[in-house]
Design a protein around this motif. Structure first.
Motif, PDB file in Angstrom:
ATOM      1  N   GLY A  74      11.304  -7.375   0.606  1.00  0.00           N
ATOM      2  CA  GLY A  74      10.819  -6.168  -0.052  1.00  0.00           C
ATOM      3  C   GLY A  74      11.856  -5.535  -0.957  1.00  0.00           C
ATOM      4  O   GLY A  74      12.952  -6.059  -1.153  1.00  0.00           O
ATOM      5  N   PHE A  95       2.771  -4.521   0.211  1.00  0.00           N
ATOM      6  CA  PHE A  95       2.540  -5.964   0.059  1.00  0.00           C
ATOM      7  C   PHE A  95       1.054  -6.291  -0.104  1.00  0.00           C
ATOM      8  O   PHE A  95       0.672  -7.167  -0.880  1.00  0.00           O
ATOM      9  N   LEU A 152       6.673 -13.365  -4.218  1.00  0.00           N
ATOM     10  CA  LEU A 152       6.803 -12.034  -3.634  1.00  0.00           C
ATOM     11  C   LEU A 152       7.926 -12.091  -2.610  1.00  0.00           C
ATOM     12  O   LEU A 152       7.859 -12.853  -1.650  1.00  0.00           O
ATOM     13  N   CYS A 188      -0.359  -6.323  -3.629  1.00  0.00           N
ATOM     14  CA  CYS A 188       0.038  -7.478  -4.434  1.00  0.00           C
ATOM     15  C   CYS A 188      -0.669  -8.753  -3.961  1.00  0.00           C
ATOM     16  O   CYS A 188      -1.111  -9.572  -4.771  1.00  0.00           O
ATOM     17  N   ARG A 201       7.469  -2.893   1.393  1.00  0.00           N
ATOM     18  CA  ARG A 201       6.720  -3.766   2.313  1.00  0.00           C
ATOM     19  C   ARG A 201       5.352  -3.190   2.674  1.00  0.00           C
ATOM     20  O   ARG A 201       4.407  -3.945   2.912  1.00  0.00           O
TER      21      ARG A 201
END
Length: 266
Positions: A258, A230, A254, A233, A227
């Motif tokens: 996580g 994130f 996504l 991404c 996480r």
């Protein structure tokens, strides 16, 4: 070095001297790297490291195995596995790992016979015994397979602590797993699908993501990362979307929870 770590190292060294000669299964992870290093320190000349080439193994792991063995002058043998010729493996049912490991251990024992080595060493640790472990069942069924980390009661943290003491490059390496684990049980496996997943994960790591799984759900790819990563991404979202579509998925997501082990099961 604290007393506990010193005792663990002594136990592991003594166990390898008892083993005498062996093929050491080497995946590139911290568990198997520690075992290769223990063999190198205790039974030099009486062991080889062995790894496998297979569509279901991440290509990045093979590169790490080759580099370690080159840097530390370890005799490495590479074999090609045949699990994709086994319908029981391709079917990807709950016992998939059993058939994969049975195939792998059989091939490594043949190598041991060819080289005149007594045993096959594999890297299951004490914490790996929790839950359903069909792969470990395959090792228990083969009398030539030994598990020193279990014999010496190594937890994962014990493994990492000793790996740090030995300055092994995998000491902090995130856990890995075969690429087949990215596919939900019951969806059939193929070398082509494994290659797509492998290339997708390599691409995501190239962005600076440390721990990644690309879970395959037919037309949908579900990305699991830590996480705290994130943002990487999301910032590269259009690039990620374009690349994974190029690799064959129609929808790319996504996972909001996580990364977690066993994520293909939901």
């Amino acid at each position: 070095m604290n007393k506990k770590i010193a005792e663990k190292i002594d136990l592991l060294m003594r166990r390898f001297r008892e083993i005498g000669s062996a093929v050491v299964a080497f995946s590139g992870g911290v568990d198997s790297m520690l075992l290769v290093e223990a063999a190198r320190r205790t039974i030099p000349g009486n062991f080889v490291a062995a790894t496998a080439i297979s569509p279901s193994y991440p290509s990045s792991d093979l590169l790490q195995v080759k580099k370690f063995c080159s840097d530390f002058k370890v005799d490495l043998r590479i074999i090609e596995t045949t699990e994709f010729k086994d319908p029981a493996f391709i079917a990807n049912l709950d016992d998939r790992c059993y058939f994969c490991k049975k195939n792998l251990y059989g091939a490594f024992v043949k190598l041991a016979d060819h080289l005149g080595l007594d045993l096959l060493v594999e890297g299951t640790n004490l914490e790996d015994l929790g839950g359903d472990r069909p792969g470990y069942q395959a090792s228990k069924e083969n009398p030539r397979v030994v598990t020193p980390l279990i014999d010496c009661e190594f937890t994962k943290e014990d493994v990492r602590a000793v790996a740090r003491e030995f300055s092994l490059p995998s000491a902090e390496k995130p856990s890995s797993a075969c690429l087949a684990s990215r596919v939900p049980t019951g969806l059939s496996l193929s070398p082509e699908l494994m290659s797509r997943i492998d290339r997708a994960e390599d691409f995501l790591r190239s962005l600076g993501i440390s721990q990644v799984r690309v879970r395959h759900h037919g037309e949908l790819a579900r990305i699991e990362i830590r996480r705290d990563e994130f943002g990487i991404c999301i910032e590269a979202g259009e690039f990620v979307h374009r690349e994974l579509k190029r690799l064959g998925w129609k929808f790319i997501t996504l996972d909001i929870i996580g990364y977690r082990t066993g994520g293909s099961r939901g």
